[in-house]
Design a protein around this motif. Structure first.
Motif, short mmCIF file in Angstrom:
data_model
loop_
_atom_site.label_atom_id
_atom_site.label_comp_id
_atom_site.label_asym_id
_atom_site.label_seq_id
_atom_site.Cartn_x
_atom_site.Cartn_y
_atom_site.Cartn_z
N ILE A 196 19.72 4.94 76.43
CA ILE A 196 20.15 5.56 75.49
C ILE A 196 21.09 6.91 76.10
O ILE A 196 21.99 7.30 75.80
N LEU A 197 20.25 7.61 76.97
CA LEU A 197 20.66 8.83 77.63
C LEU A 197 22.17 8.62 78.06
O LEU A 197 23.08 9.48 77.85
N PRO A 198 22.31 7.72 79.00
CA PRO A 198 23.73 7.74 79.60
C PRO A 198 24.93 7.01 78.64
O PRO A 198 25.86 7.65 78.76
N LEU A 199 24.20 6.44 77.55
CA LEU A 199 25.20 6.22 76.37
C LEU A 199 25.76 7.63 75.69
O LEU A 199 26.63 7.63 75.28
N ILE A 200 24.54 8.47 75.35
CA ILE A 200 24.69 9.59 74.65
C ILE A 200 25.77 10.60 75.47
O ILE A 200 26.63 11.20 74.99
N GLU A 201 25.63 10.50 76.66
CA GLU A 201 26.38 11.50 77.72
C GLU A 201 27.66 11.02 77.40
O GLU A 201 28.76 11.62 77.47
N ARG A 202 28.02 9.69 77.59
CA ARG A 202 29.50 8.94 77.59
C ARG A 202 29.97 9.33 76.18
O ARG A 202 31.30 9.97 76.42
N SER A 241 28.17 -5.56 73.36
CA SER A 241 28.20 -6.83 73.16
C SER A 241 26.88 -7.60 72.75
O SER A 241 25.84 -7.18 73.28
N THR A 242 26.96 -8.57 72.03
CA THR A 242 25.80 -9.15 71.45
C THR A 242 25.47 -10.68 71.80
O THR A 242 26.66 -11.34 72.08
N ASP A 243 24.46 -11.19 71.60
CA ASP A 243 24.41 -12.66 71.87
C ASP A 243 24.93 -13.58 70.80
O ASP A 243 25.10 -14.71 70.97
N GLN A 249 29.46 -10.60 68.99
CA GLN A 249 30.13 -9.59 68.34
C GLN A 249 30.33 -8.45 69.51
O GLN A 249 29.66 -8.36 70.56
N ASP A 250 31.24 -7.70 69.43
CA ASP A 250 31.60 -6.57 70.35
C ASP A 250 31.68 -5.27 69.24
O ASP A 250 32.91 -5.15 68.43
N VAL A 251 30.68 -4.37 69.42
CA VAL A 251 30.67 -3.34 68.56
C VAL A 251 31.11 -2.16 69.13
O VAL A 251 30.39 -1.58 70.21
N ARG A 252 31.97 -1.23 68.70
CA ARG A 252 32.50 -0.06 69.44
C ARG A 252 31.76 1.14 68.74
O ARG A 252 32.02 1.22 67.54
N VAL A 285 21.70 -7.07 71.97
CA VAL A 285 22.75 -6.68 72.78
C VAL A 285 22.42 -7.21 74.26
O VAL A 285 21.54 -7.25 75.02
N THR A 286 23.69 -8.04 74.87
CA THR A 286 23.97 -8.50 76.16
C THR A 286 24.47 -7.85 77.18
O THR A 286 24.11 -8.09 78.02
N SER A 287 25.55 -6.77 76.89
CA SER A 287 25.86 -6.08 77.57
C SER A 287 26.47 -4.81 77.07
O SER A 287 26.63 -4.93 75.75
N ILE A 288 26.74 -3.71 77.96
CA ILE A 288 27.36 -2.50 77.46
C ILE A 288 28.21 -2.04 78.40
O ILE A 288 28.17 -2.20 79.51
N ASP A 289 29.62 -1.72 77.88
CA ASP A 289 30.55 -1.39 78.51
C ASP A 289 31.04 -0.28 78.17
O ASP A 289 31.16 0.50 77.13
#
Length: 80
Positions: free
Chosen positions: A7-13, A23-25, A28-31, A76-80
């Motif tokens: 979570i912390l790197p995502l919050i920083e971004r 992205s989910t299994d 779905q791609d949720v922004r 969640v399968t990936s984070i971009d």
């Protein structure tokens, strides 16, 4: 059960003005992103899986987004 994520790197971004795509299994791609109105950051954050909802704290929007994923039974399968 709430999914565990870095979570912390995502919050920083998010607080730096960048968006995050989860992205989910189920395909779905949720922004999750800072809210921009008339070309200006509002200080709020939004998630495409939570239409009409905004929070002024990146931690809360991520928590609520992950809770919605858990409610739907997706992973969640990936984070971009």
């Amino acid at each position: 059960m709430m999914q565990e994520m870095p979570i912390l790197p995502l919050i920083e971004r998010l607080t730096e003005g960048e968006s995050v795509t989860l992205s989910t299994d189920k395909g779905q791609d949720v922004r999750v992103s800072p809210e921009i109105v008339a070309g200006q950051l509002t200080g709020n954050f939004v998630s495409t899986i939570l239409p009409g909802i905004r929070y002024d704290d990146a931690r809360i929007i991520l928590k609520e987004t992950l809770a919605k994923f858990d409610e739907q039974g997706v992973t969640v399968t990936s984070i971009d």
